[in-house]
Motif scaffolding. Structure first.
Motif, short mmCIF file in Angstrom:
data_model
loop_
_atom_site.label_atom_id
_atom_site.label_comp_id
_atom_site.label_asym_id
_atom_site.label_seq_id
_atom_site.Cartn_x
_atom_site.Cartn_y
_atom_site.Cartn_z
N ARG A 50 27.84 29.00 20.35
CA ARG A 50 28.25 30.32 20.82
C ARG A 50 29.11 30.25 22.08
O ARG A 50 30.09 30.97 22.22
N ALA A 51 28.77 29.35 22.99
CA ALA A 51 29.52 29.25 24.25
C ALA A 51 30.95 28.77 24.01
O ALA A 51 31.86 29.13 24.76
N VAL A 52 31.16 27.98 22.97
CA VAL A 52 32.51 27.51 22.66
C VAL A 52 33.29 28.60 21.94
O VAL A 52 34.47 28.83 22.21
N ALA A 53 32.64 29.28 21.01
CA ALA A 53 33.33 30.28 20.19
C ALA A 53 33.73 31.51 21.00
O ALA A 53 34.80 32.07 20.80
N THR A 54 32.90 31.93 21.94
CA THR A 54 33.18 33.17 22.67
C THR A 54 33.91 32.94 23.99
O THR A 54 34.57 33.84 24.48
N ARG A 55 33.74 31.78 24.58
CA ARG A 55 34.35 31.40 25.85
C ARG A 55 34.05 32.43 26.95
O ARG A 55 34.92 33.18 27.39
N TYR A 56 32.82 32.43 27.39
CA TYR A 56 32.42 33.32 28.47
C TYR A 56 32.80 32.77 29.85
O TYR A 56 32.91 33.51 30.81
N GLU A 57 32.98 31.44 29.96
CA GLU A 57 33.27 30.85 31.26
C GLU A 57 34.65 31.28 31.76
O GLU A 57 35.59 31.39 31.00
N LYS A 58 34.74 31.49 33.06
CA LYS A 58 36.02 31.89 33.64
C LYS A 58 36.89 30.69 33.97
O LYS A 58 38.10 30.77 33.90
N ARG A 59 36.27 29.59 34.33
CA ARG A 59 37.02 28.42 34.78
C ARG A 59 37.22 27.43 33.64
O ARG A 59 36.32 27.18 32.85
N ALA A 60 38.43 26.87 33.58
CA ALA A 60 38.79 25.97 32.47
C ALA A 60 37.96 24.70 32.47
O ALA A 60 37.58 24.20 31.41
N TYR A 61 37.65 24.15 33.65
CA TYR A 61 36.91 22.90 33.69
C TYR A 61 35.47 23.07 33.20
O TYR A 61 34.89 22.15 32.63
#
Length: 78
Positions: A50-61
């Motif tokens: 889920r974290a990869v599919a939705t991309r909730y993180e703001k920072r690219a790293y």
């Protein structure tokens, strides 16, 4: 990966029936198609997280770390 899609048999027949007006056959490379399939299947496995599919993180790293962790988990499962 370059665009590579196999031509349907009915399209091949129509092009052949038209003769010189039928145009050039599409450039289909079976090896490129296999590589494309491998890449698409790998991306779909990563999207199972889920974290990869939705991309909730703001920072690219942080997102890159999430993708690396998901890839590691996929690799260990296989």
């Amino acid at each position: 990966i370059r665009h590579t899609i196999p031509e349907r048999l009915d399209q091949q027949r129509h092009r052949h029936n038209r003769g010189s007006q039928g145009g050039r056959p599409t450039g289909f490379d079976r090896e490129h198609y296999k590589k494309r399939n491998t890449v698409e299947r790998a991306i779909n496995r990563l999207k199972g997280f889920r974290a990869v599919a939705t991309r909730y993180e703001k920072r690219a790293y942080i997102y890159l770390g999430t993708v690396a962790l998901a890839a590691l988990m996929v690799w260990l499962r296989t």
